[in-house]
Design an enzyme around this catalytic site. Structure first.
Site, PDB file in Angstrom:
ATOM      1  N   ASP A 381       0.857  -1.169   0.000  1.00  0.00           N
ATOM      2  CA  ASP A 381       0.000   0.000   0.000  1.00  0.00           C
ATOM      3  C   ASP A 381       0.904   1.232   0.000  1.00  0.00           C
ATOM      4  O   ASP A 381       2.116   1.120   0.224  1.00  0.00           O
ATOM      5  CB  ASP A 381      -0.886  -0.056   1.256  1.00  0.00           C
ATOM      6  CG  ASP A 381      -1.820   1.134   1.344  1.00  0.00           C
ATOM      7  OD1 ASP A 381      -2.320   1.566   0.297  1.00  0.00           O
ATOM      8  OD2 ASP A 381      -2.033   1.634   2.460  1.00  0.00           O
ATOM      9  N   ASP A 574      -1.926  -1.055   6.042  1.00  0.00           N
ATOM     10  CA  ASP A 574      -2.206  -0.587   7.401  1.00  0.00           C
ATOM     11  C   ASP A 574      -3.670  -0.263   7.653  1.00  0.00           C
ATOM     12  O   ASP A 574      -4.079  -0.101   8.801  1.00  0.00           O
ATOM     13  CB  ASP A 574      -1.365   0.656   7.707  1.00  0.00           C
ATOM     14  CG  ASP A 574      -1.844   1.872   6.920  1.00  0.00           C
ATOM     15  OD1 ASP A 574      -1.943   2.955   7.505  1.00  0.00           O
ATOM     16  OD2 ASP A 574      -2.132   1.725   5.715  1.00  0.00           O
ATOM     17  N   ASP A 578      -7.304  -2.599   3.712  1.00  0.00           N
ATOM     18  CA  ASP A 578      -6.261  -3.553   3.316  1.00  0.00           C
ATOM     19  C   ASP A 578      -6.514  -4.955   3.873  1.00  0.00           C
ATOM     20  O   ASP A 578      -5.826  -5.903   3.487  1.00  0.00           O
ATOM     21  CB  ASP A 578      -4.884  -3.076   3.802  1.00  0.00           C
ATOM     22  CG  ASP A 578      -4.440  -1.801   3.100  1.00  0.00           C
ATOM     23  OD1 ASP A 578      -4.758  -1.646   1.911  1.00  0.00           O
ATOM     24  OD2 ASP A 578      -3.781  -0.968   3.751  1.00  0.00           O
TER      25      ASP A 578
END
Length: 682
Positions: A381, A574, A578
């Site tokens: 990410d 995080d 996700d």
């Protein structure tokens, strides 16, 4: 909290090779006979009472544990001196037998007792049974000193094993022995000292200098300086400002601070870490399970071979002497004990997990320590993973009719009414003047805000908002990649502010180091707009990147990557969005400091410091753990095979057998303990 060992028994495994009939801690201590592991009373950790009962708090064993071995050693050496050095005439016959029997009992009786209990449960091929048969057999053929010596060295070996296991566990517990026992909570205008478990969300607690923060919360004081080493592995003090989060288990280093509780005690950072570490060994690696299965097959085979060595030569050897061949068979049995493998491999993984914990990495099982070393594709990410996830003003451009201070005061008056992260970034601008009051504030979904400030009509937002009010914007503002806040005042374009998320300090070096570890494919997937994602990816040297993705889009991307069977995929993220990808990847890695609880619960590995470079550290620890474990496997099997052959051929005595069993076990343990002393660069 799991119970400490009280009456250890031989390990019992189910069909999958997992230990059963054991508590969590017994899973690694199950091979320890009673004289090796002195009784520990069951107790709750952190209850403030002394439960040591004669053994060290440092992970070593107390004198009571060593007493049986010391008694046997003194009697054995005295017997050898009387028999060989002094050649005393009376030391023969039944006196000699009784003397060596007394030398044997302190170390031999507990093992025979365990062998008997195992036999009653149907467990025949245990190390206790093998050692009992081999040493009793040595007595039967008159090799009394060797019978005592074998059991004595076995007992000493088990003492070292137990001490090593205790040290490995205590190294982890020492890091996590920060669970607070008290909390000073504000109730009815006064601070009361209570159990942290009774504190509720929303209550205010006070923490004095040197005290541990008892629960997760938000800082109410101006600032705090914290020692977070036990949680993150970082020795550098952490500065926290008002409204920022504090983690339970941190130690307050400067001044009295107050915080507002955000999580109950059982949901706090320290409680979560304790739970993860204590349960990490429950998920065994494939290597560990394989060795346990091999040990179950290997041990009975060696027993049957020992029987064959004893009796088969009768049919083929002309000068067959039963006692000679029985002695060879007994040597064979001593060598066959698989304890070097069965104890040193779990200890190796425990050492790896402990080393990871000390470096701010929490693995939810040894299997993920192994799996991380096989990763060849890392998907990450952007926001909060390689960037700080904190927006800051990058540029302020004013169109001339106002100076920067006037422009920002008008803008901040409007943004003060918003809770958007970008609004918060704008409000951090330092202004000398007090803000005017904004009126008639209206939020236009997906576009921005409108309102009036000091008699001026304000429009603050994106390009769509400007188009709605027919406010022309310059071409340079239209081409900006970063997040941009456009400002129109009284129907005319007045300027803009760009907002950017900063890269984490170690982001660039992490990408470079990841490639050195052998990860071939680095991919960035982000929900942020594609232009920003591509810009960040270019800065980091990541060639493959996609932005503007919804959670299901990220999941589809990872599932498409996994269609290639050669890919072992790890995902680092995080946020709540996700969680699906963390669950779908081969190894899910979550940022544990700022990351969402959902992401942390779903992930297999948690980075407590929010530093992406810890991924590299985790890979290095995993590879070192694997290397040491395979060294132990090769060492144990190699030496045992050589001495087994020599023993069968009559070229090895009981002393070589002792080295092949206990000596190799000790070498394997010392090798595994190295993991706890290694240091890895971050």
């Amino acid at each position: 909290m799991n119970k400490h060992i009280t009456h250890p028994h031989p390990p019992v495994y189910d069909e999958s090779g997992n230990l059963i009939c054991c508590t969590q801690e017994e899973k690694i201590d199950a091979h320890t006979p009673p004289q090796i592991a002195p009784r520990e009373e069951t107790h709750q950790e952190g209850d403030g009472h002394d439960h040591s009962h004669g053994h060290s708090h440092e992970g070593g064993l107390g004198w009571k544990a060593y007493a049986p071995a010391l008694i046997s050693l003194v009697l054995l050496l005295s017997g050898l001196a009387m028999e060989h050095l002094l050649s005393l005439e009376f030391f023969t016959g039944w006196i000699k037998i009784v003397w060596y029997t007394f030398a044997y009992i302190p170390v031999g009786f507990p093992v025979i007792k365990e062998a008997w209990e195992a036999l009653r449960k149907g467990e025949v091929f245990t190390e206790f049974f093998l050692m009992s048969i081999a040493t009793i057999g040595a007595f039967a053929i008159g090799e009394y000193p060797e019978g005592v010596a074998v059991m004595l060295f076995y007992a000493v070996g088990e003492l070292f094993q137990t001490a090593a296991v205790k040290r490995a566990k205590n190294n982890i517990k020492a890091l996590l022995d920060v669970r607070p026992n008290i909390a000073s909570v504000l109730r009815n205008g006064n601070y009361e000292t209570v159990d942290p478990e009774t504190v509720q969300i929303g209550e205010t607690i006070q923490v004095k200098v040197g005290e541990k923060i008892p629960l997760d919360g938000v800082l109410l004081s101006e600032k705090a300086v914290l020692n977070t080493a036990a949680l993150t592995g970082e020795s550098k003090p952490q500065n926290v400002l008002r409204s920022e989060k504090l983690m339970a288990g941190s130690i307050n280093l400067d001044g009295v601070v107050e915080l507002k509780v955000e999580k109950l005690f059982n949901d706090s950072s320290i409680a979560r870490i304790l739970d993860l570490v204590q349960n990490a060994t429950a998920r065994k690696s494939k290597t560990e399970l394989l060795i346990r299965r091999l040990a179950k097959i290997y041990t009975p085979i060696v027993v049957y071979l020992a029987i064959a060595i004893c009796f088969l030569p009768y049919f083929f050897v002309a000068d067959y002497v039963f006692t000679d061949w029985l002695y060879r068979a007994l040597i064979f049995l001593v060598i066959s004990c698989p304890c070097a493998l069965v104890i040193s491999i779990p200890l190796g993984y425990f050492g790896g997990l402990g080393a990871a914990s000390r470096n701010g990495l929490l693995f939810k099982g040894a299997t993920y320590l192994d799996q991380l070393t096989k990763v060849n594709t890392l998907v990450m990410d952007k926001t909060g993973t390689v960037t700080k996830g904190v927006f800051k003003i990058k540029d302020i451009v004013v169109d001339g009719q106002f100076d920067e201070g006037q422009f920002m005061n008008l803008l901040m008056a409007i943004e003060a009414k918003s809770t958007h992260p970008i609004a918060k970034a704008i409000m951090e601008y330092s202004s000398d003047n007090s803000l005017a009051e904004a009126t008639n504030i209206r939020e236009i979904a997906g576009k921005g805000l409108t309102g009036e400030v000091a008699g001026k009509a304000m429009a603050v937002g994106n390009k769509k908002l400007m188009e709605q009010f027919d406010i022309a914007i310059p071409a340079k503002a239209d081409n900006i990649v970063e997040s941009i806040v456009l400002v129109g005042i009284d129907g005319s374009f007045a300027g803009y502010v760009t907002i950017a998320d900063e890269l984490k300090e170690d982001a660039k070096t992490t990408i470079q180091e990841l490639r050195k570890t052998g990860i071939q494919h680095l991919i960035m997937l982000s929900g942020d707009k594609d232009s920003i994602t591509q810009k960040v990816a270019t800065e980091l040297g990541i060639k493959s990147a996609k932005g503007g993705l919804l959670p299901e889009d990220k999941l589809n991307e990872v599932e498409n990557i996994k269609q290639d069977p050669s890919r072992v995929v790890a995902f680092v993220g995080d946020g709540i969005n996700d969680a699906p990808v963390l669950a779908a990847s081969d190894v899910g890695i979550a940022m544990g400091g700022l990351g969402s609880d959902v992401a942390i619960e779903t992930a297999d590995v948690i980075i407590q410091t929010d530093q992406p470079s810890k991924i590299v550290t985790g890979i290095k620890i995993g590879k070192s753990t694997q290397r040491i474990i395979w060294q132990n496997i090769i060492l144990a099997f190699g030496v045992k095979i050589i001495v087994l052959i020599l023993g069968a051929g009559g070229l090895a005595t009981m002393w070589e057998a002792v080295f092949a069993d206990v000596g190799v076990a000790l070498l394997a343990i010392l090798n595994a303990v190295r993991l706890q002393r290694m240091k890895w660069n971050h």
